[in-house]
Structures are given as structure tokens and as C-alpha cells.
Write an enzyme that holds these catalytic residues in place. Structure first.
Site, PDB file in Angstrom:
ATOM      1  N   SER A   1       0.856  -1.185   0.000  1.00 11.33           N
ATOM      2  CA  SER A   1       0.000   0.000   0.000  1.00 11.33           C
ATOM      3  C   SER A   1       0.894   1.237   0.000  1.00 11.33           C
ATOM      4  CB  SER A   1      -0.887   0.008   1.241  1.00 11.33           C
ATOM      5  OG  SER A   1      -0.089   0.339   2.365  1.00 11.33           O
ATOM      6  N   LYS A   2       0.252   2.394   0.013  1.00 12.63           N
ATOM      7  CA  LYS A   2       0.999   3.655  -0.030  1.00 12.63           C
ATOM      8  C   LYS A   2       2.041   3.757   1.081  1.00 12.63           C
ATOM      9  CE  LYS A   2      -1.734   6.827  -2.654  1.00 12.63           C
ATOM     10  NZ  LYS A   2      -3.103   6.264  -2.765  1.00 12.63           N
ATOM     11  N   ARG A   3       1.753   3.089   2.208  1.00 12.94           N
ATOM     12  CA  ARG A   3       2.701   3.134   3.327  1.00 12.94           C
ATOM     13  C   ARG A   3       4.085   2.629   2.919  1.00 12.94           C
ATOM     14  NH1 ARG A   3       1.783  -0.574   6.932  1.00 12.94           N
ATOM     15  NH2 ARG A   3       0.169  -1.570   5.695  1.00 12.94           N
TER      16      ARG A   3
ATOM     17  N   GLY B   1       5.651   3.260   0.211  1.00 16.21           N
ATOM     18  CA  GLY B   1       6.328   4.131  -0.753  1.00 16.21           C
ATOM     19  C   GLY B   1       5.531   4.177  -2.041  1.00 16.21           C
TER      20      GLY B   1
END
Ligand code: GLU
Length: 487
Positions: free
Chosen positions: A258-260, A262
Site C-alpha cells: 500500500s501507499k505506506r 512508498g
């Protein structure tokens, strides 16, 4: 039978790694089996779907060179005999309504008038009683009077699918093999929302059937949707396509990518300086592999070797280090000419406007081809050829404050000014000769020369760099360094 597969993104953001992997596997499957690859836009989420997202998805598909044979096209035209390929257009054509009405008539679907407050209440109650918080089917058997009453209250109904209460839904997934679901654990999902728009689970079945899909290849986050969808096929008496659910992609910490973690969108990877060929190759290895675990594939090789049998069901780990390594490999495979073209947009970020016809520009970009991991590395490595040197503090402290520095730089300046054939071979031998005859170690001379001309202790190979800078510029830069030292 000719295979037909589709990529059906919901345009609610950029194309991300998972979506791109799904698109790629569908594309490769179509190529390998001589089938048709269709692109359908699933924009039935009226609140989150945007035209920008659709454009961005098209752009990323183009960048990855995933050409589709049929479907919605970037210029908003349609190609193929099964259109429209955008679900909002299909909705305005009344396609979903027609099929929903058929199921209503056959009592395989029903109107549900529950308000969101009532549904919330129902969920809370079920949870407090430790029951499955699914819809309890209270509108399944409404009387004509009750319906009349709801209508009078101005309630707008949804249409729900009447899920069988017993039995099982079973299918052979091409990746996950035998999958079995108890029907009583499924739920009466909404087919048509109060707005009149279809939901994903309904529209998807109607379209996959009408568009004659033979295989559904998608992420395994959709596995739980499949029994719902298979029941819709059954209700219509349609033959369902075969399913292949691709393994989950995990970040380095073992949680779903996920966006976490990067960058997750393809446009971000493009901006960072990855080559599309790298991305395509790397994405192919997320949940698929050859029996001999091949890493790098030549152009066209994936299209030849891809096989759903090589897809694994265990989760795939996204490894940014491997991705960068692979990009370095792909950069090394480029011709000088291709490298120049590929690097050009990234050079602009360093204020560099280089001209391929200029041999200095051309050679400088290729100078460190071996070392680049990202196309965006090029600018940082070569900008000083074309701009005033910016000395980094560490380099000044470490190198330019060394003993004998003035003697060394003055000596080198004299040595270089006397060289008539200013090329790397002569430069290297003259520099070594100077060090030896003056009792310096090579490093004592090489390092300050490097810092003088480039401002940094790291950079391209020294003597080629000096050759490309040219005699006049090198002497000018050494003079500038000397003046800094004197201060
Ligand atoms: N629009 C769905 C998604 O983006 C498609 C899922 C499917 O392939 O059926 O997840």
C-alpha cells in the site's frame, strides 16, 4: 475456442502496482494464447470515479506498452463489437436495468427499501449477538401493502440478489485450485443502487458474459466476490468463465502493498526513473515464474513464456532493491542512443538541456552507463560538466585542506597545460608520472584533481571525465579551486 480476457480498472486513482500486474497478466495471457485483450472501464462508483484517473490509467498502460485489442480507447472512442466498454455508458443504455428486471420478474432479485440507519442498526445488533453482520433478508418477502407504504414514505429502493440459502458454490480456480463456499455464508448483495447505478458485482457479471470473456484473471482480493458472481451466472443460466486469482502482493513488512510502502503507482515509478521494460519484467515476477526462475526476459520473451500454470498462490513480496537492480540491468542493455533519449526528460530536472547531436553531451550521458540504477541518476552524475562547480563541504574539508594541496594542483595545472593530446590515456599516464616524480601517492593527486573539476569526491571515471571537460575548462576549474584554497 479463442480466448478473451479483460482488464477492468475502476478509475478512482492512478494505475498502481497490483492493477498493472493484473493488466500485464491478462495481456500476456492473450498474447500467449492468441486471444483478445479487452479494456473495460468500471466507473460505477459515481463518487470516486474521475476522468483524470481514466486518462492516467490509459497513460500508464501506454507507458508499459500493454496494448489492448478491444475496448475503451484513450481518445474516448471505442474499438470492438461488444461496446460500449465504459460502464457508465452501458448504464445509460439501460443494459443493467434490463437484466435486473429479468431477475426481479423471476423472483431471483427483490427490491429492498431499508434505510442506511436501519442497515446500521441491523449490523450493530448482529455484532452484539456475535452473528455475521450481513443483510438479514428482511425485504425478501414484502407484501404489496408494505411496498406501498415504503413508496409513500418516499423511500428509494435498491435491488438485491436473492442468494440461495443452502448448498455450496464451488469452482476450480486456475491458481488456487478447488474453492468451496457455503451459500448460507454469502449474502443478498445489492445489484442496483438507489441511484439506479449497478454495483461492481452485478455489472461485472453482465459485462463479462455479454463481452464473451473466457477467463477472468484478477487479484485474489476478489476471491470472495467470485461466489456471489457465480450465483448470478447461475441465476441467468449462463456458463461462467474460468477464474484465475493472482496472488497478493506484499510490502517488505509482510503486509499488503500500500501507499505506506512508498511508491505504488506506475506514474511514480516513471517519475523516479524506472524504464517501462524494467517495470514490465518486474511485475511479471510478482506471483509468476518460469520453472527455472528466470529473472530477466528479452523483448517478446514474456509473451512467449507466460503460462497461468506458472502462477503461484502464495503471496509475492515486492522488493524495491531487486527492482532497482533490475533497472540497472536494463539501463546497461540500452544503446548510447537509447540511453540519451530515455534520460533526456530527467536531465531537465537538473536544468540540463542537452543536445544529442553534440558529441560532448552525447558521450557524457553515456559515461557512467554501468553505474546508473535510475534514469534520474544521470543528471546528478553529470550536471557539473555543464554548470559551475558546486563544491561540497565534505570534499573541501577532506581533500582541499590536505597538506601540499597547492603544490599538487599547481603541478597538475602545469602538467595538463603541456599536454597536446588531451585524452584519458595520456592524462592518466601524465598524472601518475607527476605523482611519482614528486613523491606523492596516486590518491594524493587523483582525489584533489577530481574535487577540483567536479566539486565532489564521487563521480564518473576520472580521466575520461577530464578528457570530456577539455583542457581549457579543466585549467579554469583548477584555478578556481586554487583561489578558494588561498582564501
Ligand atoms: N473494477 C474491478 C477492480 O478494479 C475489477 C475487478 C475484476 O477484475 O473483476 O478491482
Amino acid at each position: 475456442m479463442k480466448t478473451r480476457v479483460r482488464f477492468a480498472p475502476s478509475p478512482t486513482g492512478h494505475l498502481h502496482v497490483g492493477g498493472a500486474r493484473t493488466a500485464l497478466f491478462n495481456y500476456l495471457f492473450a498474447k500467449k494464447t492468441g486471444g483478445t485483450f479487452v479494456l473495460r472501464i468500471e466507473d460505477t462508483d459515481e463518487l470516486r470515479s474521475t476522468d483524470e484517473s481514466t486518462k492516467s490509467i490509459f497513460q500508464s498502460m501506454k507507458w508499459l506498452d500493454l496494448k489492448w485489442d478491444e475496448g475503451a480507447m484513450p481518445d474516448l472512442s471505442e474499438k470492438g463489437d461488444f461496446g460500449p466498454y465504459i460502464q457508465s455508458k452501458r448504464e445509460s443504455d439501460g443494459i443493467y436495468k434490463k437484466y435486473a428486471e429479468q431477475l426481479l420478474e423471476e423472483k431471483k432479485a427483490y427490491y429492498c427499501y431499508c434505510s442506511s440507519e436501519e442497515l446500521d442498526e441491523m449490523r450493530k445488533k448482529a455484532l452484539s449477538e456475535k452473528r455475521d453482520p450481513k443483510y438479514d433478508g428482511r425485504c425478501r418477502h414484502l407484501s404489496a401493502e408494505e411496498i406501498e407504504e415504503f413508496k409513500k414514505q418516499g423511500r428509494k429502493p435498491v435491488i438485491r440478489f436473492r442468494m440461495p440459502d443452502d448448498g455450496q458454490t464451488v469452482f476450480e480456480d486456475l491458481v488456487h485450485k478447488h474453492l468451496k463456499f457455503e451459500n448460507k455464508l454469502l449474502y443478498d448483495f445489492i445489484m442496483i443502487k438507489a441511484s439506479g447505478y449497478p454495483t461492481y458485482n452485478f455489472a461485472c457479471v453482465i459485462d463479462d458474459h455479454l463481452m464473451e470473456m473466457t477467463h477472468i484473471i484478477r487479484g485474489d482480493d476478489h476471491i470472495s466476490n467470485t461466489p456471489l458472481q457465480l450465483n448470478v451466472y447461475k441465476a441467468f443460466g449462463w456458463e461462467p468463465p474460468q477464474h484465475a486469482h493472482l496472488s497478493m502482493i506484499l510490502g517488505q513488512d509482510g503486509t499488503r502493498l500500500s501507499k505506506r510502502h512508498g511508491a505504488t503507482s506506475i506514474t511514480e515509478y516513471e517519475k523516479q526513473g524506472f524504464l517501462p521494460e524494467t517495470m514490465k519484467n518486474y511485475l511479471a515476477l510478482l506471483g509468476w515464474g518460469t520453472t527455472d526462475s528466470q529473472d530477466i526476459f528479452k523483448k517478446g520473451e514474456l509473451e512467449e513464456k507466460f503460462d497461468l500454470k506458472g502462477c503461484q498462490k502464495s503471496a509475492a513480496a515486492f522488493d524495491p532493491v531487486k527492482l532497482e537492480w533490475m533497472n540497472g540491468e536494463y539501463i546497461r542493455q540500452l544503446s548510447k542512443d537509447e540511453l540519451f533519449d530515455a534520460a533526456q526528460p530527467y536531465l531537465k530536472d537538473f536544468g540540463l538541456n542537452l543536445d544529442k547531436a553534440n558529441p560532448l553531451h552525447f558521450n557524457v550521458v553515456a559515461l557512467e552507463q554501468e553505474k546508473y540504477k535510475l534514469l534520474s541518476d544521470v543528471g546528478g552524475m553529470v550536471y557539473f560538466f555543464f554548470q559551475d562547480v558546486k563544491y561540497d563541504e565534505a570534499a573541501i574539508d577532506k581533500i582541499l585542506k590536505a597538506p601540499d594541496i597547492e603544490t599538487i594542483l599547481n603541478g597538475i595545472k602545469k602538467t595538463y597545460s603541456e599536454i597536446s593530446e588531451f585524452n584519458d590515456i595520456v592524462l592518466e599516464s601524465k598524472t601518475r608520472e607527476f605523482a611519482k616524480s614528486n613523491g606523492f601517492k596516486n590518491g594524493q593527486v587523483f582525489h584533489p584533481v577530481r574535487v577540483s573539476v567536479s566539486g565532489s569526491t564521487k563521480g564518473p571515471t576520472l580521466f575520461k571525465m577530464i578528457e570530456y571537460l577539455g583542457k581549457e575548462e579543466v585549467i579554469k576549474r583548477i584555478d578556481k579551486t586554487l583561489s578558494l584554497i588561498e582564501i
